[in-house]
Design an enzyme around this catalytic site. Sequence first.
Site, mmCIF file in Angstrom:
data_model
loop_
_atom_site.group_PDB
_atom_site.id
_atom_site.type_symbol
_atom_site.label_atom_id
_atom_site.label_comp_id
_atom_site.label_asym_id
_atom_site.label_seq_id
_atom_site.Cartn_x
_atom_site.Cartn_y
_atom_site.Cartn_z
ATOM 1 N N ILE A 244 42.319 36.400 48.572
ATOM 2 C CA ILE A 244 41.244 37.369 48.340
ATOM 3 C C ILE A 244 41.849 38.354 47.339
ATOM 4 C CG2 ILE A 244 41.944 38.641 50.457
ATOM 5 C CD1 ILE A 244 39.108 39.739 50.678
ATOM 6 N N SER A 245 41.121 38.659 46.264
ATOM 7 C CA SER A 245 41.672 39.523 45.212
ATOM 8 C C SER A 245 41.949 40.924 45.749
ATOM 9 C CB SER A 245 40.694 39.632 44.040
ATOM 10 O OG SER A 245 40.459 38.377 43.461
ATOM 11 N N GLN A 246 42.888 41.588 45.066
ATOM 12 C CA GLN A 246 43.217 42.994 45.380
ATOM 13 C C GLN A 246 41.953 43.851 45.178
ATOM 14 O OE1 GLN A 246 46.443 44.213 42.855
ATOM 15 N NE2 GLN A 246 46.150 46.378 43.330
#
Length: 216
Positions: free
Chosen positions: A63-65
Site C-alpha cells: 500500500i503506497s505511503q
Amino acid sequence: MEDSFKHKGRRKRLMQELKNKGITDEHVLDAILNVPRHFFFPKDFWDEAYEDKAFPIGSGQTISQPYTVACQTQLLGVCKGDAILEVGTGSGYQAAILAYMGAQVFTIERVEELFKRTTQLFSRLRLPVTCYLGDGSIGLPSKAPFDGIVVTAGGNSLAEQLKEQLKVGGRLVLPTGNRSIQKMVLITRAVENNYKRSEHGEFKFVPLLGKYGWET
Ligand code: SAM
C-alpha cells in the site's frame, strides 16, 4: 470494521504531517482525514496504518505511503464527478480516497489475489469503485476518455497509450524512471494533440509490469 477515536486521532495527526510536508489541497487533506486507512491493512497491523510509510499487502506488493497517495491525488486535481482510472488497485486505499472525493473510479489490478480481496472489501465498505483484473499498462480503452489517470506502480516510459485515453484538459500522473527510482510526472492534455509535461519529485514504487511496463 471499527473506526475508533484512537484511529480518528491518528488520522488527524497524519493529515497535519502531510500538510507540513507540502500537501496544500484541502479536498485531499479532507479525504486523508476521513478515509480509514487501517481498513486497507490486515487487522493485526492496524496500529501501523497511520505512519507515513508504505506497508506490505501480500503478493510482493505494497500500500503506497500516505504522502505519495496525497501527492498523486493533488496532482490529479480531482473534481466531483470526474472519471478517474487508477492503474494498480493494490489494497484499494488510493481508489477509496478518489471515491471519497466524489470521482467515478475505475481501477485495474494484475494480481488476481489482490483483485479478489480488494473487490470484496469495496463491496463490504459499499464503495462505488469498479474493479478490473488485467494489464493496466494498456489502460482501459473501453471506458476512455478519462478526466484523470493515476498509475501507482513505477514504469519506464511516458505511456503514449495512456495519454490517448485522456479527455482534453485531462491529467495523467505516473511515476517513471528505472526499477529503483522514479520521477513523478504530470502530463496534461492541453488540446487534442498537445500535451504538457512537468516533474514533481522522486519516488520509489513497485514495478509496473505488463505490455508497456517492465518484463515479468
Ligand atoms: N494504489 C495502491 C494502493 O492504494 O494500495 C498501491 C498499489 S502498489 C504500490 C502497485 C500495484 O500495482 C500492485 O498491486 C501491483 O500488483 C499493481 N500493478 C503492477 N503492474 C500492473 C499492471 N500492469 N496492471 C495492473 N496493476 C499492476
